[in-house]
Design an enzyme around this catalytic site. Structure first.
Site, PDB file in Angstrom:
ATOM      1  N   ASP A 228       0.908  -1.080   0.061  1.00  0.00           N
ATOM      2  CA  ASP A 228      -0.132   0.011   0.049  1.00  0.00           C
ATOM      3  C   ASP A 228       0.992   1.187   0.108  1.00  0.00           C
ATOM      4  O   ASP A 228       2.054   1.217   0.371  1.00  0.00           O
ATOM      5  CB  ASP A 228      -0.782  -0.152   1.278  1.00  0.00           C
ATOM      6  CG  ASP A 228      -1.576   1.263   1.428  1.00  0.00           C
ATOM      7  OD1 ASP A 228      -2.346   1.612   0.539  1.00  0.00           O
ATOM      8  OD2 ASP A 228      -1.359   1.848   2.578  1.00  0.00           O
ATOM      9  N   VAL A 229       0.359   2.465  -0.209  1.00  0.00           N
ATOM     10  CA  VAL A 229       1.218   3.649  -0.464  1.00  0.00           C
ATOM     11  C   VAL A 229       0.963   4.594   0.703  1.00  0.00           C
ATOM     12  O   VAL A 229       1.707   4.902   1.545  1.00  0.00           O
ATOM     13  CB  VAL A 229       1.047   4.278  -1.824  1.00  0.00           C
ATOM     14  CG1 VAL A 229       2.092   5.447  -1.892  1.00  0.00           C
ATOM     15  CG2 VAL A 229       1.667   3.362  -2.786  1.00  0.00           C
ATOM     16  N   ASP A 230      -0.320   5.235   0.782  1.00  0.00           N
ATOM     17  CA  ASP A 230      -0.582   6.180   1.875  1.00  0.00           C
ATOM     18  C   ASP A 230      -0.558   5.543   3.190  1.00  0.00           C
ATOM     19  O   ASP A 230      -0.918   4.452   3.619  1.00  0.00           O
ATOM     20  CB  ASP A 230      -1.938   6.634   1.598  1.00  0.00           C
ATOM     21  CG  ASP A 230      -1.993   7.443   0.402  1.00  0.00           C
ATOM     22  OD1 ASP A 230      -1.137   8.077  -0.064  1.00  0.00           O
ATOM     23  OD2 ASP A 230      -3.166   7.306  -0.156  1.00  0.00           O
TER      24      ASP A 230
ATOM     25  N   MET B 111     -11.202   4.445   5.949  1.00  0.00           N
ATOM     26  CA  MET B 111      -9.998   3.339   6.509  1.00  0.00           C
ATOM     27  C   MET B 111     -10.530   2.600   7.520  1.00  0.00           C
ATOM     28  O   MET B 111     -10.195   1.596   7.670  1.00  0.00           O
ATOM     29  CB  MET B 111      -8.884   4.241   6.903  1.00  0.00           C
ATOM     30  CG  MET B 111      -8.159   5.049   5.830  1.00  0.00           C
ATOM     31  SD  MET B 111      -7.539   4.016   4.524  1.00  0.00           S
ATOM     32  CE  MET B 111      -6.434   2.936   5.082  1.00  0.00           C
TER      33      MET B 111
ATOM     34  N   SER C 108      -2.451   1.172  -4.637  1.00  0.00           N
ATOM     35  CA  SER C 108      -2.835   2.220  -3.703  1.00  0.00           C
ATOM     36  C   SER C 108      -4.257   2.672  -4.128  1.00  0.00           C
ATOM     37  O   SER C 108      -4.677   2.825  -5.441  1.00  0.00           O
ATOM     38  CB  SER C 108      -1.991   3.275  -4.164  1.00  0.00           C
ATOM     39  OG  SER C 108      -2.310   4.447  -3.271  1.00  0.00           O
TER      40      SER C 108
ATOM     41  N   LYS D  94      -7.922  -4.082  -4.445  1.00  0.00           N
ATOM     42  CA  LYS D  94      -6.399  -4.449  -4.147  1.00  0.00           C
ATOM     43  C   LYS D  94      -6.384  -5.846  -4.417  1.00  0.00           C
ATOM     44  O   LYS D  94      -5.460  -6.553  -4.961  1.00  0.00           O
ATOM     45  CB  LYS D  94      -5.916  -3.942  -2.877  1.00  0.00           C
ATOM     46  CG  LYS D  94      -5.743  -2.621  -2.577  1.00  0.00           C
ATOM     47  CD  LYS D  94      -5.386  -1.789  -1.518  1.00  0.00           C
ATOM     48  CE  LYS D  94      -5.219  -0.598  -1.477  1.00  0.00           C
ATOM     49  NZ  LYS D  94      -4.508  -0.059  -0.017  1.00  0.00           N
TER      50      LYS D  94
END
Length: 226
Positions: A20-22, A52, A109, A158
């Site tokens: 994941d990025v953030d 989230m 992401s 994802k």
């Protein structure tokens, strides 16, 4: 073998690792930074927290947040130039080590491709290994929505990307690493999930992760056991 030992074993012999990025690869949530930059930070941050935490569908949260932000192409470019995403300590070394071991690395992401590509280039991750949402702009640069056909625009997106990667590349063992509910739900089809709490700890994710780390050094140390 305990669940944590099994996860560590799968990580050590992974064909591919998806991050994941953030709040995982980078310290911040890209959409919150964009909102702050466009002067609507508080309203959007609250909605990100809900998304989230898993209390509304991802696509609904994304649509609503972007309809508040309505960023122009110029604003996005200026954000990347003036406030480039901050890499989480240890991620560069970890990605380099994975590459040295010929383990493929992907970024998956729910954030925006224009920001994630910038991160990928800092980590020497090929751009065709990036899966993220695409912002759309009118010819004059004004916000025109986002590409709703991208798998990452959906809840469960994802996981769809990981299934596709397994099919396309013939990967047997794919490990997902991330901080949020959308990362956790990508396993399965991911062979294993590693929860990451180095930037933000989400209780629901911590409770449900067989292996939960707060530093990328823990993953680096595990690779050294090979």
């Amino acid at each position: 073998m305990t669940a944590i030992q099994e996860t560590k074993e799968l990580f050590r012999r992974a064909d591919a690792v998806c991050f994941d990025v953030d709040s995982t690869v980078i310290k911040e949530e890209g959409i919150d930074e964009l909102a702050k930059f466009c002067g609507v930070g508080d309203a959007v941050r609250e909605m990100t927290r809900k998304a989230m935490g898993g209390s509304m569908t991802f696509k609904k949260a994304l649509t609503e947040r972007l309809s508040i932000i309505r960023c122009s192409r110029e604003q996005v470019n200026k954000l990347i130039t003036d406030h480039p995403p901050q890499l989480t300590p240890g991620i560069k070394e970890l990605v380099d080590r994975l590459h040295e071991r010929n383990i493929k690395v992907f970024l998956i992401s729910g954030g925006f491709r224009c920001i994630v590509e910038h991160v990928a280039s800092q980590l020497n991750i090929p751009l065709h290994h990036v899966y993220a949402n695409r912002l759309k702009f009118y010819f004059n640069g004004e916000y025109a929505g986002f590409d709703e056909t991208q798998p990452t625009a959906e809840s469960g997106g994802k996981g769809k990307v990981i299934s596709m990667l397994k099919e396309q590349h013939g990967f047997k063992t794919v490990v997902m690493v991330g901080d949020g509910a959308t990362d956790l739900e990508a396993c399965p089809p991911a062979s294993a999930f590693i929860g990451f709490g180095g930037n933000v700890i989400r209780a629901q994710v911590k409770e449900r992760s067989s292996w939960y780390v707060t530093s990328f050094d823990e993953l680096l140390k595990e690779l050294e056991k090979i």
